[in-house]
Design an enzyme around this catalytic site. Structure first.
Site, PDB file in Angstrom:
ATOM      1  N   LYS A  86       8.874  27.562  -9.539  1.00 28.29           N
ATOM      2  CA  LYS A  86       7.210  26.782 -10.194  1.00 28.29           C
ATOM      3  C   LYS A  86       6.276  27.174 -10.471  1.00 28.29           C
ATOM      4  O   LYS A  86       5.472  27.187 -10.846  1.00 28.29           O
ATOM      5  CB  LYS A  86       6.706  25.700  -8.634  1.00 28.29           C
ATOM      6  CG  LYS A  86       6.240  25.965  -7.749  1.00 28.29           C
ATOM      7  CD  LYS A  86       5.879  25.263  -6.615  1.00 28.29           C
ATOM      8  CE  LYS A  86       5.116  25.885  -5.540  1.00 28.29           C
ATOM      9  NZ  LYS A  86       4.495  24.912  -5.129  1.00 28.29           N
ATOM     10  N   ASP A  87       6.153  28.690 -10.273  1.00 23.57           N
ATOM     11  CA  ASP A  87       4.872  29.657 -10.437  1.00 23.57           C
ATOM     12  C   ASP A  87       5.307  29.983 -12.000  1.00 23.57           C
ATOM     13  O   ASP A  87       4.339  30.860 -12.433  1.00 23.57           O
ATOM     14  CB  ASP A  87       5.068  31.217  -9.712  1.00 23.57           C
ATOM     15  CG  ASP A  87       4.281  30.269  -8.417  1.00 23.57           C
ATOM     16  OD1 ASP A  87       3.594  28.991  -9.012  1.00 23.57           O
ATOM     17  OD2 ASP A  87       4.375  30.907  -7.639  1.00 23.57           O
ATOM     18  N   ARG A 100      -0.590  18.286  -9.342  1.00 19.14           N
ATOM     19  CA  ARG A 100       0.443  17.466  -9.470  1.00 19.14           C
ATOM     20  C   ARG A 100       0.483  16.592  -8.118  1.00 19.14           C
ATOM     21  O   ARG A 100       1.082  15.656  -8.373  1.00 19.14           O
ATOM     22  CB  ARG A 100       2.114  17.971  -9.399  1.00 19.14           C
ATOM     23  CG  ARG A 100       3.300  17.404  -8.996  1.00 19.14           C
ATOM     24  CD  ARG A 100       4.189  17.986  -8.912  1.00 19.14           C
ATOM     25  NE  ARG A 100       3.952  19.081  -7.855  1.00 19.14           N
ATOM     26  CZ  ARG A 100       4.595  18.998  -5.877  1.00 19.14           C
ATOM     27  NH1 ARG A 100       4.857  17.834  -5.887  1.00 19.14           N
ATOM     28  NH2 ARG A 100       3.854  19.569  -5.337  1.00 19.14           N
ATOM     29  N   ARG A 101      -0.128  17.093  -6.855  1.00 13.13           N
ATOM     30  CA  ARG A 101      -0.159  16.553  -5.412  1.00 13.13           C
ATOM     31  C   ARG A 101      -1.974  15.867  -5.748  1.00 13.13           C
ATOM     32  O   ARG A 101      -1.551  14.702  -5.213  1.00 13.13           O
ATOM     33  CB  ARG A 101       0.049  17.957  -4.863  1.00 13.13           C
ATOM     34  CG  ARG A 101       1.138  18.383  -4.245  1.00 13.13           C
ATOM     35  CD  ARG A 101       0.918  19.240  -3.289  1.00 13.13           C
ATOM     36  NE  ARG A 101       2.079  19.851  -2.720  1.00 13.13           N
ATOM     37  CZ  ARG A 101       2.346  21.448  -3.156  1.00 13.13           C
ATOM     38  NH1 ARG A 101       0.977  22.246  -3.320  1.00 13.13           N
ATOM     39  NH2 ARG A 101       3.476  22.164  -2.811  1.00 13.13           N
ATOM     40  N   ARG A 118      -7.350  26.854  -2.397  1.00 12.30           N
ATOM     41  CA  ARG A 118      -6.844  27.776  -2.592  1.00 12.30           C
ATOM     42  C   ARG A 118      -6.422  28.915  -1.760  1.00 12.30           C
ATOM     43  O   ARG A 118      -6.707  29.102   0.056  1.00 12.30           O
ATOM     44  CB  ARG A 118      -7.327  28.861  -3.590  1.00 12.30           C
ATOM     45  CG  ARG A 118      -7.306  27.652  -4.416  1.00 12.30           C
ATOM     46  CD  ARG A 118      -6.270  28.025  -5.513  1.00 12.30           C
ATOM     47  NE  ARG A 118      -5.607  29.323  -5.569  1.00 12.30           N
ATOM     48  CZ  ARG A 118      -6.383  30.035  -6.897  1.00 12.30           C
ATOM     49  NH1 ARG A 118      -7.227  29.729  -7.479  1.00 12.30           N
ATOM     50  NH2 ARG A 118      -5.860  31.562  -6.797  1.00 12.30           N
ATOM     51  N   ARG A 140      -3.887  29.011   3.798  1.00 14.06           N
ATOM     52  CA  ARG A 140      -3.938  27.487   4.093  1.00 14.06           C
ATOM     53  C   ARG A 140      -4.256  26.804   5.526  1.00 14.06           C
ATOM     54  O   ARG A 140      -4.677  25.816   5.507  1.00 14.06           O
ATOM     55  CB  ARG A 140      -2.997  26.926   2.415  1.00 14.06           C
ATOM     56  CG  ARG A 140      -3.315  27.569   1.958  1.00 14.06           C
ATOM     57  CD  ARG A 140      -2.604  27.061   0.316  1.00 14.06           C
ATOM     58  NE  ARG A 140      -2.712  27.640  -0.321  1.00 14.06           N
ATOM     59  CZ  ARG A 140      -1.727  27.273  -1.848  1.00 14.06           C
ATOM     60  NH1 ARG A 140      -1.737  25.265  -2.141  1.00 14.06           N
ATOM     61  NH2 ARG A 140      -2.031  27.543  -2.981  1.00 14.06           N
ATOM     62  N   CYS A 163      -0.704  24.442 -15.843  1.00 12.28           N
ATOM     63  CA  CYS A 163      -0.939  24.087 -14.653  1.00 12.28           C
ATOM     64  C   CYS A 163      -2.013  22.974 -14.605  1.00 12.28           C
ATOM     65  O   CYS A 163      -2.022  22.480 -13.700  1.00 12.28           O
ATOM     66  CB  CYS A 163      -0.724  24.372 -13.005  1.00 12.28           C
ATOM     67  SG  CYS A 163      -1.936  26.100 -13.158  1.00 12.28           S
TER      68      CYS A 163
END
Length: 311
Positions: A81-82, A129-130, A147, A153, A240
């Site tokens: 996904k990155d 997206r979230r 971040r 996190r 993104c």
């Protein structure tokens, strides 16, 4: 192909797990001698701004690509996904490994799921997206930027900066932190990112022998599903700075894809656009075509207007 290989990797705990996982596979299946080249990327260094403001997820892969280009490493292992939807000239994705859990995880020390959060609770995520999907599910919540690597996190959550945070279930499971997951979002409730949970292996496109060797590591259902997902994003100019989700599954020769596009506006954002399609998929071309059709379905609903708001 040389029997001695070097993997370029970021130095976060999750990235190192991914590189070690690939190293073990290369040793087991190819009898290769494998070393790791740890690197810090721009994406790891810039923690005070959201990725969409500083150049996108490609910031996590550029330094690794430079190592490949200069011959200091033979392959790089990425969270798929990155990986930008269009690779720079001279690079190729040689393999995509079997996918881990693609879903998003709800992590909290006090509350068991999203519905249990009190009004106005603070939820941390750095993913647009979230953000748009959380807002659609619970408009009353305070969604705040989060971040840093996975351990950072979790520490911020434990320090009380947030009531809950949303993370990829795959990363937590890979680092044996599944006990931190209070609940997972169903893929229909919160559609995952293109490629979420899958690992992509990047090489120089002129290294034909290595590409051939690595092709044996391709997990076909994951390969076809992520081709479809990435095609959606590519068709819409995916980055993104775009709150876009795409998740495909393959059962036999039937592929189902669920796509969602939101609007990056804190106030007055419209409900996300959504489409679901199904088709027979037996090869890369058909997977790509289904992804393109899903993107067209969003475009027919007014995606261009939503995308305009993201720039």
């Amino acid at each position: 192909m040389s029997n001695s290989l070097i993997i370029a990797t970021r130095e976060s705990r999750l990235a190192l797990w991914q590189a070690e996982h690939m190293r073990a596979l290369l040793q087991q299946r190819l009898g290769a001698s494998v070393t790791l080249l740890g690197m810090t990327t721009r994406g790891d260094q810039i923690l005070d701004r959201t990725l969409s403001k500083v150049g996108g997820k490609g910031l996590f892969v550029k330094e690794l690509e430079t190592a490949l280009e200069e011959g200091r490493a033979h392959l790089a292992v990425h969270s798929l996904k990155d990986v930008p939807m269009v690779l720079p000239e001279g690079f190729a994705l040689a393999a995509i490994l079997e996918r881990e859990d693609p879903r998003d995880a709800f992590v909290s020390n006090q509350f068991e799921n999203l519905d249990a959060l009190p009004q106005g609770a603070r939820v941390g995520t750095s993913s647009l997206r979230r953000v748009v999907q959380l807002r659609a599910l619970r408009p009353d919540l305070r969604i705040e930027p989060l971040r840093g690597n996975l351990d950072t996190r979790l520490r911020k959550l434990d320090e009380g900066q947030f009531d809950a945070i949303v993370l990829a279930a795959a990363g937590l499971k890979r680092l044996e932190l599944a006990h931190r997951i209070r609940s997972v979002f169903d893929e229909k409730q919160m559609v995952p990112a293109a490629g979420q949970g899958a690992l992509g292996i990047e090489v120089r496109s002129d290294n034909v022998a290595l590409i051939q060797q690595l092709s044996t590591f391709i997990d076909r259902p994951t390969w076809l599903a992520t081709i479809a997902e990435r095609a959606v994003s590519r068709a819409l100019g995916g980055s993104c700075s775009m709150p876009l989700a795409a998740h495909a599954t393959l059962a036999g020769d039937q592929m189902h894809i669920d796509v969602l596009l939101g609007e990056d506006r804190p106030e007055g954002a419209r409900a996300p656009l959504r489409a679901q399609l199904q088709a027979v998929v037996g090869d890369e071309g058909q997977a790509e075509a289904l992804g393109m059709q899903a993107a067209q379905a969003l475009q027919q609903q007014g995606a261009a207007d939503y995308l305009g708001a993201a720039h």
